[in-house]
Design a protein around this motif. Structure first.
Motif, PDB file in Angstrom:
ATOM      1  N   UNK A  26       0.841  -1.195   0.000  1.00 20.93           N
ATOM      2  CA  UNK A  26       0.000   0.000   0.000  1.00 20.93           C
ATOM      3  C   UNK A  26       0.879   1.250   0.000  1.00 20.93           C
ATOM      4  N   UNK A  27       0.624   2.121  -0.928  1.00 18.49           N
ATOM      5  CA  UNK A  27       1.342   3.395  -0.987  1.00 18.49           C
ATOM      6  C   UNK A  27       0.645   4.372  -0.039  1.00 18.49           C
ATOM      7  N   UNK A  28       1.345   4.790   1.012  1.00 21.13           N
ATOM      8  CA  UNK A  28       0.748   5.668   2.024  1.00 21.13           C
ATOM      9  C   UNK A  28       0.267   6.992   1.433  1.00 21.13           C
ATOM     10  N   UNK A  29       1.040   7.556   0.525  1.00 24.82           N
ATOM     11  CA  UNK A  29       0.641   8.832  -0.067  1.00 24.82           C
ATOM     12  C   UNK A  29      -0.628   8.681  -0.897  1.00 24.82           C
ATOM     13  N   UNK A  30      -0.720   7.616  -1.652  1.00 28.34           N
ATOM     14  CA  UNK A  30      -1.919   7.377  -2.464  1.00 28.34           C
ATOM     15  C   UNK A  30      -3.123   7.120  -1.559  1.00 28.34           C
ATOM     16  N   UNK A  31      -2.929   6.367  -0.487  1.00 30.37           N
ATOM     17  CA  UNK A  31      -4.009   6.096   0.464  1.00 30.37           C
ATOM     18  C   UNK A  31      -4.474   7.394   1.114  1.00 30.37           C
ATOM     19  N   UNK A  32      -3.544   8.239   1.509  1.00 27.77           N
ATOM     20  CA  UNK A  32      -3.887   9.521   2.118  1.00 27.77           C
ATOM     21  C   UNK A  32      -4.642  10.401   1.120  1.00 27.77           C
ATOM     22  N   UNK A  33      -4.210  10.417  -0.122  1.00 29.22           N
ATOM     23  CA  UNK A  33      -4.898  11.211  -1.147  1.00 29.22           C
ATOM     24  C   UNK A  33      -6.320  10.704  -1.369  1.00 29.22           C
ATOM     25  N   UNK A  34      -6.494   9.399  -1.421  1.00 28.30           N
ATOM     26  CA  UNK A  34      -7.835   8.829  -1.609  1.00 28.30           C
ATOM     27  C   UNK A  34      -8.758   9.164  -0.443  1.00 28.30           C
ATOM     28  N   UNK A  35      -8.236   9.060   0.756  1.00 23.99           N
ATOM     29  CA  UNK A  35      -9.046   9.374   1.939  1.00 23.99           C
ATOM     30  C   UNK A  35      -9.391  10.856   1.960  1.00 23.99           C
ATOM     31  N   UNK A  36      -8.447  11.713   1.583  1.00 24.52           N
ATOM     32  CA  UNK A  36      -8.706  13.146   1.542  1.00 24.52           C
ATOM     33  C   UNK A  36      -9.773  13.481   0.509  1.00 24.52           C
ATOM     34  N   UNK A  37      -9.682  12.907  -0.679  1.00 24.08           N
ATOM     35  CA  UNK A  37     -10.693  13.148  -1.722  1.00 24.08           C
ATOM     36  C   UNK A  37     -12.054  12.639  -1.261  1.00 24.08           C
ATOM     37  N   UNK A  38     -12.091  11.459  -0.663  1.00 23.26           N
ATOM     38  CA  UNK A  38     -13.346  10.912  -0.160  1.00 23.26           C
ATOM     39  C   UNK A  38     -13.960  11.821   0.900  1.00 23.26           C
ATOM     40  N   UNK A  39     -13.136  12.366   1.787  1.00 25.82           N
ATOM     41  CA  UNK A  39     -13.637  13.277   2.820  1.00 25.82           C
ATOM     42  C   UNK A  39     -14.232  14.543   2.197  1.00 25.82           C
ATOM     43  N   UNK A  40     -13.583  15.079   1.167  1.00 26.16           N
ATOM     44  CA  UNK A  40     -14.112  16.268   0.484  1.00 26.16           C
ATOM     45  C   UNK A  40     -15.431  15.963  -0.214  1.00 26.16           C
ATOM     46  N   UNK A  41     -15.522  14.816  -0.868  1.00 26.79           N
ATOM     47  CA  UNK A  41     -16.755  14.438  -1.567  1.00 26.79           C
ATOM     48  C   UNK A  41     -17.896  14.267  -0.568  1.00 26.79           C
ATOM     49  N   UNK A  42     -17.626  13.586   0.537  1.00 29.22           N
ATOM     50  CA  UNK A  42     -18.663  13.412   1.560  1.00 29.22           C
ATOM     51  C   UNK A  42     -19.077  14.754   2.166  1.00 29.22           C
ATOM     52  N   UNK A  43     -18.110  15.649   2.369  1.00 33.28           N
ATOM     53  CA  UNK A  43     -18.436  16.975   2.872  1.00 33.28           C
ATOM     54  C   UNK A  43     -19.310  17.753   1.904  1.00 33.28           C
ATOM     55  N   UNK A  44     -18.995  17.667   0.610  1.00 33.49           N
ATOM     56  CA  UNK A  44     -19.807  18.351  -0.397  1.00 33.49           C
ATOM     57  C   UNK A  44     -21.222  17.763  -0.463  1.00 33.49           C
ATOM     58  N   UNK A  45     -21.323  16.438  -0.353  1.00 29.41           N
ATOM     59  CA  UNK A  45     -22.645  15.813  -0.354  1.00 29.41           C
ATOM     60  C   UNK A  45     -23.460  16.241   0.861  1.00 29.41           C
ATOM     61  N   UNK A  46     -22.807  16.329   2.014  1.00 31.15           N
ATOM     62  CA  UNK A  46     -23.511  16.770   3.217  1.00 31.15           C
ATOM     63  C   UNK A  46     -23.963  18.220   3.066  1.00 31.15           C
ATOM     64  N   UNK A  47     -23.104  19.077   2.535  1.00 32.73           N
ATOM     65  CA  UNK A  47     -23.475  20.473   2.308  1.00 32.73           C
ATOM     66  C   UNK A  47     -24.638  20.564   1.319  1.00 32.73           C
ATOM     67  N   UNK A  48     -24.592  19.777   0.255  1.00 29.39           N
ATOM     68  CA  UNK A  48     -25.688  19.762  -0.701  1.00 29.39           C
ATOM     69  C   UNK A  48     -26.971  19.219  -0.089  1.00 29.39           C
ATOM     70  N   UNK A  49     -26.864  18.279   0.824  1.00 28.07           N
ATOM     71  CA  UNK A  49     -28.029  17.777   1.546  1.00 28.07           C
ATOM     72  C   UNK A  49     -28.680  18.904   2.344  1.00 28.07           C
ATOM     73  N   UNK A  50     -27.867  19.682   3.050  1.00 29.04           N
ATOM     74  CA  UNK A  50     -28.415  20.792   3.831  1.00 29.04           C
ATOM     75  C   UNK A  50     -29.085  21.827   2.933  1.00 29.04           C
ATOM     76  N   UNK A  51     -28.450  22.154   1.814  1.00 34.99           N
ATOM     77  CA  UNK A  51     -29.032  23.115   0.881  1.00 34.99           C
ATOM     78  C   UNK A  51     -30.330  22.562   0.298  1.00 34.99           C
ATOM     79  N   UNK A  52     -30.354  21.271  -0.032  1.00 39.27           N
ATOM     80  CA  UNK A  52     -31.568  20.652  -0.575  1.00 39.27           C
ATOM     81  C   UNK A  52     -32.707  20.707   0.438  1.00 39.27           C
ATOM     82  N   UNK A  53     -32.404  20.462   1.693  1.00 38.19           N
ATOM     83  CA  UNK A  53     -33.436  20.546   2.730  1.00 38.19           C
ATOM     84  C   UNK A  53     -33.951  21.975   2.866  1.00 38.19           C
TER      85      UNK A  53
END
Length: 127
Positions: A26-53
């Protein structure tokens, strides 16, 4: 909800780490990048959920007093169906509308009164 998320992150630190045999592949840098991107996507989805509500709340609060996007979407839905739209339909429509505020996409749901138009303007300015 944020407190639960932080509590979950603290609990995750107590789990054992991956075995060294697995970590070798496992490449630690690649794993960290994937987790960071996933966190941003989930944050954007949560923000869009709030706006949709919020968008659904503005549309349903004025229902019966002013023309609203909820009434227009209901009329549009009833042209092709013989029953009222479900809450999931309104949530999906609201989420679709919120996502289009962050992207150069189009949407057939538009503000029908001044309150919805102000909500739209504030959403666009803060997006």
């Amino acid at each position: 909800r944020f407190l639960r998320l932080f509590r979950l992150m603290r609990v995750m630190n107590h789990f054992p780490t991956m075995p060294s045999e697995v970590m070798h592949y496992v490449d630690r840098d690649a794993m960290h990048a994937c987790i960071t991107v996933l966190a941003w996507v989930l944050g954007m989805l949560f923000l869009n959920h709030l706006i949709a509500c919020g968008w659904y709340g503005v549309g349903s609060a004025m229902r019966g007093r002013l023309p609203t996007w909820v009434e227009a979407a209901t009329d549009n839905y009833l042209r092709d169906a013989d029953r009222e739209p479900t809450d999931f339909y309104f949530y999906a429509t609201s989420l679709h509308w919120a996502l289009t505020m962050f992207t150069p996409a189009s949407m057939e749901v538009v503000p029908e009164n001044s309150y919805e138009r102000v909500f739209t303007i504030v959403t666009i300015l803060t997006a």
